[in-house]
Design a protein around this motif. Structure first.
Motif, PDB file in Angstrom:
ATOM      1  N   GLY A  83      -2.102 -20.595 -44.241  1.00 31.77           N
ATOM      2  CA  GLY A  83      -3.165 -21.580 -44.333  1.00 31.77           C
ATOM      3  C   GLY A  83      -4.254 -21.442 -43.294  1.00 31.77           C
ATOM      4  N   ARG A  84      -4.288 -20.299 -42.581  1.00 30.01           N
ATOM      5  CA  ARG A  84      -5.325 -20.054 -41.576  1.00 30.01           C
ATOM      6  C   ARG A  84      -5.391 -18.558 -41.271  1.00 30.01           C
ATOM      7  N   LEU A  85      -6.488 -18.151 -40.654  1.00 30.06           N
ATOM      8  CA  LEU A  85      -6.646 -16.766 -40.209  1.00 30.06           C
ATOM      9  C   LEU A  85      -6.922 -16.792 -38.714  1.00 30.06           C
ATOM     10  N   ASP A  86      -5.997 -16.257 -37.942  1.00 29.11           N
ATOM     11  CA  ASP A  86      -6.105 -16.328 -36.484  1.00 29.11           C
ATOM     12  C   ASP A  86      -6.691 -15.072 -35.858  1.00 29.11           C
ATOM     13  N   LEU A  87      -6.335 -13.893 -36.415  1.00 27.63           N
ATOM     14  CA  LEU A  87      -6.679 -12.620 -35.799  1.00 27.63           C
ATOM     15  C   LEU A  87      -7.190 -11.662 -36.859  1.00 27.63           C
ATOM     16  N   ALA A  88      -8.133 -10.812 -36.479  1.00 32.80           N
ATOM     17  CA  ALA A  88      -8.617  -9.804 -37.420  1.00 32.80           C
ATOM     18  C   ALA A  88      -8.992  -8.538 -36.672  1.00 32.80           C
ATOM     19  N   LEU A  89      -8.589  -7.417 -37.219  1.00 31.87           N
ATOM     20  CA  LEU A  89      -9.026  -6.104 -36.739  1.00 31.87           C
ATOM     21  C   LEU A  89      -9.795  -5.427 -37.857  1.00 31.87           C
ATOM     22  N   MET A 131     -12.483 -18.934 -39.478  1.00 31.63           N
ATOM     23  CA  MET A 131     -12.221 -19.238 -38.079  1.00 31.63           C
ATOM     24  C   MET A 131     -13.089 -20.377 -37.562  1.00 31.63           C
ATOM     25  N   VAL A 132     -14.347 -20.442 -37.990  1.00 31.25           N
ATOM     26  CA  VAL A 132     -15.219 -21.542 -37.583  1.00 31.25           C
ATOM     27  C   VAL A 132     -14.656 -22.863 -38.100  1.00 31.25           C
ATOM     28  N   ALA A 133     -14.162 -22.861 -39.319  1.00 28.10           N
ATOM     29  CA  ALA A 133     -13.611 -24.089 -39.907  1.00 28.10           C
ATOM     30  C   ALA A 133     -12.401 -24.591 -39.133  1.00 28.10           C
ATOM     31  N   GLN A 134     -11.611 -23.660 -38.564  1.00 28.34           N
ATOM     32  CA  GLN A 134     -10.412 -24.077 -37.833  1.00 28.34           C
ATOM     33  C   GLN A 134     -10.654 -24.186 -36.330  1.00 28.34           C
ATOM     34  N   GLY A 135     -11.813 -23.699 -35.857  1.00 24.50           N
ATOM     35  CA  GLY A 135     -12.181 -23.847 -34.451  1.00 24.50           C
ATOM     36  C   GLY A 135     -11.469 -22.908 -33.504  1.00 24.50           C
ATOM     37  N   ALA A 136     -11.028 -21.759 -33.992  1.00 27.94           N
ATOM     38  CA  ALA A 136     -10.343 -20.786 -33.133  1.00 27.94           C
ATOM     39  C   ALA A 136     -10.209 -19.468 -33.868  1.00 27.94           C
ATOM     40  N   GLY A 137     -10.009 -18.395 -33.095  1.00 26.17           N
ATOM     41  CA  GLY A 137      -9.778 -17.087 -33.690  1.00 26.17           C
ATOM     42  C   GLY A 137     -10.197 -15.974 -32.761  1.00 26.17           C
ATOM     43  N   ALA A 138      -9.761 -14.769 -33.089  1.00 27.80           N
ATOM     44  CA  ALA A 138     -10.138 -13.575 -32.322  1.00 27.80           C
ATOM     45  C   ALA A 138     -10.343 -12.423 -33.293  1.00 27.80           C
ATOM     46  N   ILE A 139     -11.449 -11.722 -33.130  1.00 29.90           N
ATOM     47  CA  ILE A 139     -11.796 -10.573 -33.969  1.00 29.90           C
ATOM     48  C   ILE A 139     -11.997  -9.360 -33.078  1.00 29.90           C
ATOM     49  N   VAL A 140     -11.476  -8.225 -33.516  1.00 29.14           N
ATOM     50  CA  VAL A 140     -11.723  -6.946 -32.837  1.00 29.14           C
ATOM     51  C   VAL A 140     -12.328  -5.990 -33.849  1.00 29.14           C
ATOM     52  N   ASN A 141     -13.440  -5.388 -33.493  1.00 27.64           N
ATOM     53  CA  ASN A 141     -14.071  -4.358 -34.315  1.00 27.64           C
ATOM     54  C   ASN A 141     -13.767  -2.993 -33.716  1.00 27.64           C
ATOM     55  N   MET A 142     -13.332  -2.053 -34.556  1.00 26.87           N
ATOM     56  CA  MET A 142     -13.002  -0.721 -34.068  1.00 26.87           C
ATOM     57  C   MET A 142     -14.258   0.141 -34.078  1.00 26.87           C
ATOM     58  N   ILE A 180     -14.199 -18.950 -30.768  1.00 29.67           N
ATOM     59  CA  ILE A 180     -13.832 -17.657 -31.359  1.00 29.67           C
ATOM     60  C   ILE A 180     -14.325 -16.538 -30.461  1.00 29.67           C
ATOM     61  N   ARG A 181     -13.468 -15.556 -30.214  1.00 32.17           N
ATOM     62  CA  ARG A 181     -13.846 -14.397 -29.411  1.00 32.17           C
ATOM     63  C   ARG A 181     -13.970 -13.167 -30.306  1.00 32.17           C
ATOM     64  N   ILE A 182     -15.006 -12.355 -30.055  1.00 28.70           N
ATOM     65  CA  ILE A 182     -15.219 -11.117 -30.818  1.00 28.70           C
ATOM     66  C   ILE A 182     -15.486  -9.984 -29.835  1.00 28.70           C
ATOM     67  N   ASN A 183     -14.714  -8.935 -29.938  1.00 30.76           N
ATOM     68  CA  ASN A 183     -14.850  -7.773 -29.054  1.00 30.76           C
ATOM     69  C   ASN A 183     -14.739  -6.486 -29.862  1.00 30.76           C
ATOM     70  N   VAL A 226      -4.189  -5.484 -29.243  1.00 30.16           N
ATOM     71  CA  VAL A 226      -3.285  -6.610 -29.012  1.00 30.16           C
ATOM     72  C   VAL A 226      -3.760  -7.426 -27.821  1.00 30.16           C
ATOM     73  N   TRP A 227      -4.139  -6.773 -26.737  1.00 28.47           N
ATOM     74  CA  TRP A 227      -4.607  -7.492 -25.554  1.00 28.47           C
ATOM     75  C   TRP A 227      -5.846  -8.318 -25.853  1.00 28.47           C
ATOM     76  N   LEU A 228      -6.817  -7.736 -26.548  1.00 27.49           N
ATOM     77  CA  LEU A 228      -8.044  -8.462 -26.851  1.00 27.49           C
ATOM     78  C   LEU A 228      -7.794  -9.644 -27.783  1.00 27.49           C
ATOM     79  N   CYS A 229      -6.780  -9.539 -28.630  1.00 28.49           N
ATOM     80  CA  CYS A 229      -6.426 -10.649 -29.517  1.00 28.49           C
ATOM     81  C   CYS A 229      -5.628 -11.732 -28.801  1.00 28.49           C
ATOM     82  N   SER A 230      -5.045 -11.395 -27.676  1.00 29.77           N
ATOM     83  CA  SER A 230      -4.080 -12.279 -27.033  1.00 29.77           C
ATOM     84  C   SER A 230      -4.747 -13.302 -26.119  1.00 29.77           C
ATOM     85  N   ASP A 231      -3.960 -14.290 -25.723  1.00 31.46           N
ATOM     86  CA  ASP A 231      -4.450 -15.298 -24.786  1.00 31.46           C
ATOM     87  C   ASP A 231      -4.674 -14.715 -23.395  1.00 31.46           C
ATOM     88  N   LYS A 232      -4.126 -13.539 -23.129  1.00 29.46           N
ATOM     89  CA  LYS A 232      -4.374 -12.886 -21.836  1.00 29.46           C
ATOM     90  C   LYS A 232      -5.836 -12.465 -21.697  1.00 29.46           C
TER      91      LYS A 232
END
Length: 250
Positions: A83-89, A131-142, A180-183, A226-232
């Motif tokens: 019911g949500r999308l938290d992480l995306a690569l 992610m905007v609708a849920q107010g959180a998320g992390a995206i990594v672009n390769m 939301i963080r994007i790296n 994994v690191w960029l997606c993580s809370d670290k």
């Protein structure tokens, strides 16, 4: 032991091989429900099998990231799991072949732009809506180390990978107020079956281009994802992280 991504869902495009597969395995190992997307069902099924063999949870969806409706469908499928999308690569892409600019194939350039620019743009477009609708998320672009420096014979590739970095930075600024963080990750040369098939002298020449004197393993790039997606990395956004053995150092 608590897993970093327990109870979270992740989407990995280009998840059927190489960095995409390694990253899917790494995210699943940390507890994420991983949806792998790509154009070839057989390779995606193998990724799912490998994840499940290691005790993880995964699904696959066949989708072409240059097709907007298929991208929207893939993102929705990933979000439907819990019911949500938290992480995306956003890993799917195309590197083309060595060609001098004067001889560069227009067809190859168009295909590269479609995958590396349009595909990443469309992926972020629909990932961010969830992610905007849920107010959180992390995206990594390769992206690639080639997006940070010039590489003779790959002008089209370097242009599209630099574009990915630019999109990452702009979208990160848009997304930050929504939590939301994007790296981007910028690998150097990575050990793949194609590289493994090269002759010893050619392979050594490629390895020597990296100051650390070797080619990366796919799991080393996955560790950065994994690191960029993580809370670290909770205070990290809008960066292009070189994981290239020093290749892009001026």
């Amino acid at each position: 032991m608590t897993k970093e991504f327990a109870g979270r869902s992740a989407l990995v495009t280009g998840g059927g091989s190489g960095i995409g597969r390694a990253s899917a395995l790494a995210l699943a190992a940390e507890g994420a429900l991983v949806t792998v997307a790509g154009r070839t069902a057989e390779t995606l099924q193998e990724t799912v099998r490998l994840i499940e063999a290691h005790g993880g949870s995964a699904r696959y969806v066949v989708a072409d990231i240059t097709n907007e409706s298929q991208v929207e469908m893939a993102v929705r499928a990933a979000a439907d799991g819990i019911g949500r999308l938290d992480l995306a690569l956003n890993n799917a892409g195309y590197d083309g072949e060595y060609q001098l600019t004067t001889e560069y194939s227009t067809e190859m350039l168009d295909h590269m732009i479609a995958l590396n620019v349009r595909g990443v743009f469309l992926s972020m477009k629909y990932e961010l809506r969830h992610m905007v609708a849920q107010g959180a998320g992390a995206i990594v672009n390769m992206s690639s180390g080639a997006g940070l420096v010039g590489v003779p014979g790959f002008s089209g590739y370097t242009a599209t990978k630099a574009a990915e970095i630019a999109m990452t930075k702009s979208s990160a600024l848009e997304a930050a107020p929504h939590g939301i963080r994007i790296n981007a990750v910028c690998p150097g040369l990575v050990d793949t079956p194609m590289i493994a098939a090269l002759g010893g002298r050619q392979r050594k020449s490629l390895a020597d281009a990296h100051p650390l004197g070797r080619i990366a393993r796919a799991d080393e790039i996955a560790d950065a994802v994994v690191w960029l997606c993580s809370d670290k990395a909770s205070f990290v956004t809008g960066i292009a992280l070189p994981v290239d053995g020093g290749y892009s150092v001026p």
